[in-house]
Design a protein around this motif. Structure first.
Motif, PDB file in Angstrom:
ATOM      1  N   LEU A  19     -28.477   4.364  37.870  1.00 30.72           N
ATOM      2  CA  LEU A  19     -28.827   3.201  38.691  1.00 30.72           C
ATOM      3  C   LEU A  19     -29.010   3.570  40.154  1.00 30.72           C
ATOM      4  O   LEU A  19     -28.269   4.391  40.700  1.00 30.72           O
ATOM      5  CB  LEU A  19     -27.728   2.139  38.607  1.00 30.72           C
ATOM      6  CG  LEU A  19     -27.499   1.473  37.264  1.00 30.72           C
ATOM      7  CD1 LEU A  19     -26.271   0.586  37.335  1.00 30.72           C
ATOM      8  CD2 LEU A  19     -28.726   0.682  36.830  1.00 30.72           C
ATOM      9  N   VAL A  24     -30.369  -2.058  43.754  1.00 33.85           N
ATOM     10  CA  VAL A  24     -29.862  -3.209  43.014  1.00 33.85           C
ATOM     11  C   VAL A  24     -29.165  -4.171  43.964  1.00 33.85           C
ATOM     12  O   VAL A  24     -29.390  -5.379  43.920  1.00 33.85           O
ATOM     13  CB  VAL A  24     -28.925  -2.762  41.870  1.00 33.85           C
ATOM     14  CG1 VAL A  24     -28.186  -3.951  41.269  1.00 33.85           C
ATOM     15  CG2 VAL A  24     -29.700  -2.002  40.800  1.00 33.85           C
ATOM     16  N   GLY A  54     -31.021  -0.412  33.269  1.00 39.67           N
ATOM     17  CA  GLY A  54     -32.068  -0.234  34.265  1.00 39.67           C
ATOM     18  C   GLY A  54     -33.383   0.067  33.580  1.00 39.67           C
ATOM     19  O   GLY A  54     -33.410   0.659  32.502  1.00 39.67           O
ATOM     20  N   GLN A  63     -36.459   2.978  39.929  1.00 37.69           N
ATOM     21  CA  GLN A  63     -35.949   1.803  39.224  1.00 37.69           C
ATOM     22  C   GLN A  63     -36.762   0.577  39.601  1.00 37.69           C
ATOM     23  O   GLN A  63     -37.021   0.320  40.776  1.00 37.69           O
ATOM     24  CB  GLN A  63     -34.481   1.576  39.557  1.00 37.69           C
ATOM     25  CG  GLN A  63     -33.865   0.476  38.722  1.00 37.69           C
ATOM     26  CD  GLN A  63     -32.365   0.367  38.891  1.00 37.69           C
ATOM     27  OE1 GLN A  63     -31.724   1.212  39.517  1.00 37.69           O
ATOM     28  NE2 GLN A  63     -31.801  -0.679  38.325  1.00 37.69           N
ATOM     29  N   TYR A  66     -33.329  -4.498  36.557  1.00 35.57           N
ATOM     30  CA  TYR A  66     -31.896  -4.350  36.333  1.00 35.57           C
ATOM     31  C   TYR A  66     -31.355  -5.567  35.591  1.00 35.57           C
ATOM     32  O   TYR A  66     -31.845  -6.682  35.769  1.00 35.57           O
ATOM     33  CB  TYR A  66     -31.172  -4.238  37.685  1.00 35.57           C
ATOM     34  CG  TYR A  66     -29.675  -4.224  37.583  1.00 35.57           C
ATOM     35  CD1 TYR A  66     -28.997  -3.100  37.129  1.00 35.57           C
ATOM     36  CD2 TYR A  66     -28.921  -5.339  37.945  1.00 35.57           C
ATOM     37  CE1 TYR A  66     -27.604  -3.089  37.030  1.00 35.57           C
ATOM     38  CE2 TYR A  66     -27.533  -5.327  37.854  1.00 35.57           C
ATOM     39  CZ  TYR A  66     -26.889  -4.200  37.403  1.00 35.57           C
ATOM     40  OH  TYR A  66     -25.519  -4.187  37.303  1.00 35.57           O
TER      41      TYR A  66
END
Length: 144
Positions: A19, A24, A54, A63, A66
């Motif tokens: 992650l 995030v 993810g 990424q 999420y």
């Protein structure tokens, strides 16, 4: 993991070490309606206590989405903090993300996964989520 319903060029992983925690946190604390202003430490604690999913661009590893499931890993899960980066919305990543959550819940043998949403009912319905059959059974304790 490569999943048939994830758009070409994207991959998903339940590996929390993969992650981008800063990304995030920024998504949720600055751009979501449900976690605006959430502290970085709170987000890190939430990640540590959850099963995290993810979605990443295959070519770059960046990424782009999420979700996390708060779960005992055996009977129950609460799906929360679902976020898809604005630049990839409309590609089917959110739908694939929710289906992956369902598949993981089934793999774990969970009996029920619940969620709360103000605006994405149709996305969750594609994975089988539906309004509570008997909402009068459910209660909540609001602490803040």
């Amino acid at each position: 993991m490569r999943v048939a319903n994830l758009p070409e060029g994207y991959e998903a992983s339940f590996d929390a070490a993969r992650l981008d925690v800063e990304r995030v946190h920024t998504w949720l604390s600055e751009d979501s309606y449900w976690a605006r202003g959430r502290a970085r430490e709170t987000q890190e604690a939430a990640i540590a206590g959850s099963l995290n999913l993810g979605v990443y661009e295959s070519a770059t590893g960046e990424q782009v989405a999420y979700a996390r499931i708060v779960t005992d890993g055996a009977t129950f899960g609460w799906l929360c903090d679902v976020y898809v980066a604005r630049r990839v919305r409309g590609l089917g990543i959110g739908t694939a993300l929710v289906r992956l959550v369902r598949e993981e819940g089934e793999r774990l043998g969970l009996r029920r996964i619940v969620l709360a949403t103000a605006d994405a009912h149709a996305v969750y319905a594609t994975a089988g989520f539906a309004p509570l059959e008997d909402p009068s059974m459910w209660m909540a304790l609001q602490l803040r």
